[in-house]
Design a protein around this motif. Structure first.
Motif, PDB file in Angstrom:
ATOM      1  N   ASP A 196       0.699  -1.250  -0.091  1.00 54.24           N
ATOM      2  CA  ASP A 196       0.040   0.030   0.027  1.00 54.24           C
ATOM      3  C   ASP A 196       0.839   1.189  -0.038  1.00 54.24           C
ATOM      4  O   ASP A 196       2.092   1.026   0.267  1.00 54.24           O
TER       5      ASP A 196
ATOM      6  N   TYR B  59      -9.374   3.614  -6.166  1.00 49.69           N
ATOM      7  CA  TYR B  59      -9.610   2.466  -5.073  1.00 49.69           C
ATOM      8  C   TYR B  59     -10.308   1.257  -5.948  1.00 49.69           C
ATOM      9  O   TYR B  59     -10.980   1.376  -6.719  1.00 49.69           O
TER      10      TYR B  59
ATOM     11  N   ARG C  84      -0.289  -0.273  -7.543  1.00 55.07           N
ATOM     12  CA  ARG C  84      -0.265  -1.475  -6.935  1.00 55.07           C
ATOM     13  C   ARG C  84      -0.695  -2.559  -8.067  1.00 55.07           C
ATOM     14  O   ARG C  84      -1.462  -2.490  -8.747  1.00 55.07           O
TER      15      ARG C  84
ATOM     16  N   LEU D  11      -5.965  -7.028  -4.190  1.00 58.85           N
ATOM     17  CA  LEU D  11      -6.489  -5.960  -3.432  1.00 58.85           C
ATOM     18  C   LEU D  11      -7.643  -6.419  -3.216  1.00 58.85           C
ATOM     19  O   LEU D  11      -8.579  -6.836  -3.842  1.00 58.85           O
TER      20      LEU D  11
ATOM     21  N   GLU E 271      -9.532  -0.920  -1.127  1.00 67.54           N
ATOM     22  CA  GLU E 271      -8.292  -0.596  -0.922  1.00 67.54           C
ATOM     23  C   GLU E 271      -7.704   0.296  -2.233  1.00 67.54           C
ATOM     24  O   GLU E 271      -8.344   0.349  -3.220  1.00 67.54           O
ATOM     25  N   GLN E 272      -6.534   1.105  -1.877  1.00 68.18           N
ATOM     26  CA  GLN E 272      -6.013   1.713  -3.031  1.00 68.18           C
ATOM     27  C   GLN E 272      -5.225   1.032  -4.075  1.00 68.18           C
ATOM     28  O   GLN E 272      -4.681   0.082  -3.792  1.00 68.18           O
TER      29      GLN E 272
END
Length: 161
Positions: free
Chosen positions: A8, A35, A82, A86, A90-91
């Motif tokens: 993250d 997100y 990322r 996920l 979450e980002q």
């Protein structure tokens, strides 16, 4: 700065670093944080697994940022994306752009995120709450949005403040 990672990120720290890097030169800072959300209209996205092509992915994102630099008055943008598994909420991605003027910063940031969605070699596999899995297809609307940038005239609406 382009980073592809499983960990993250702290958007506030990335923004502070961007501001410090361009201190005294930037009158505007625009950021975007994406997100994981429920893409299935109520079926319940549990996770989104992002795969990428290492090396090639970073080069493509760097190329996208370079195009933004050449089109608008923006120094080096920051992109953190990322990969891996996920969970909903979450980002996924951070894009930060600094500029002397807000118009350039807004346009460059939007261009970068639009291009990331269609040009960067990422593949997304969604897992629903039911356990069903499938690969997410690129949306036609995303491709159309990216294509519109080819018709946009860079620096056509510069601001004085």
């Amino acid at each position: 700065m382009v980073i592809v990672q499983t960990e993250d990120f702290n958007a506030a720290e990335l923004t502070a670093a961007l501001r410090k890097r361009h201190a005294g030169q930037a009158g505007a800072l625009v950021t975007f944080t994406g997100y994981v959300r429920d893409y299935t209209e109520g079926q319940g996205t549990h996770t989104l697994f992002l795969e990428h092509y290492p090396g090639m992915c970073e080069r493509e994102i760097t190329d996208i940022c370079q195009q933004a630099i050449e089109r608008w008055q923006v120094p080096e943008p920051t992109v953190v994306h990322r990969v891996g598994e996920l969970h909903n909420g979450e980002q996924i991605v951070y894009v930060g752009v600094a500029s002397a003027h807000r118009g350039d910063a807004f346009r460059a940031c939007e261009f970068i995120i639009d291009a990331l969605k269609t040009r960067a070699p990422f593949w997304k596999r969604e897992t629903l709450a039911s356990g069903e899995r499938f690969w997410v297809q690129q949306r036609e609307s995303d491709a159309e949005k990216t294509a519109q940038w080819a018709h946009d005239t860079p620096n056509n609406a510069k601001e004085s403040s």
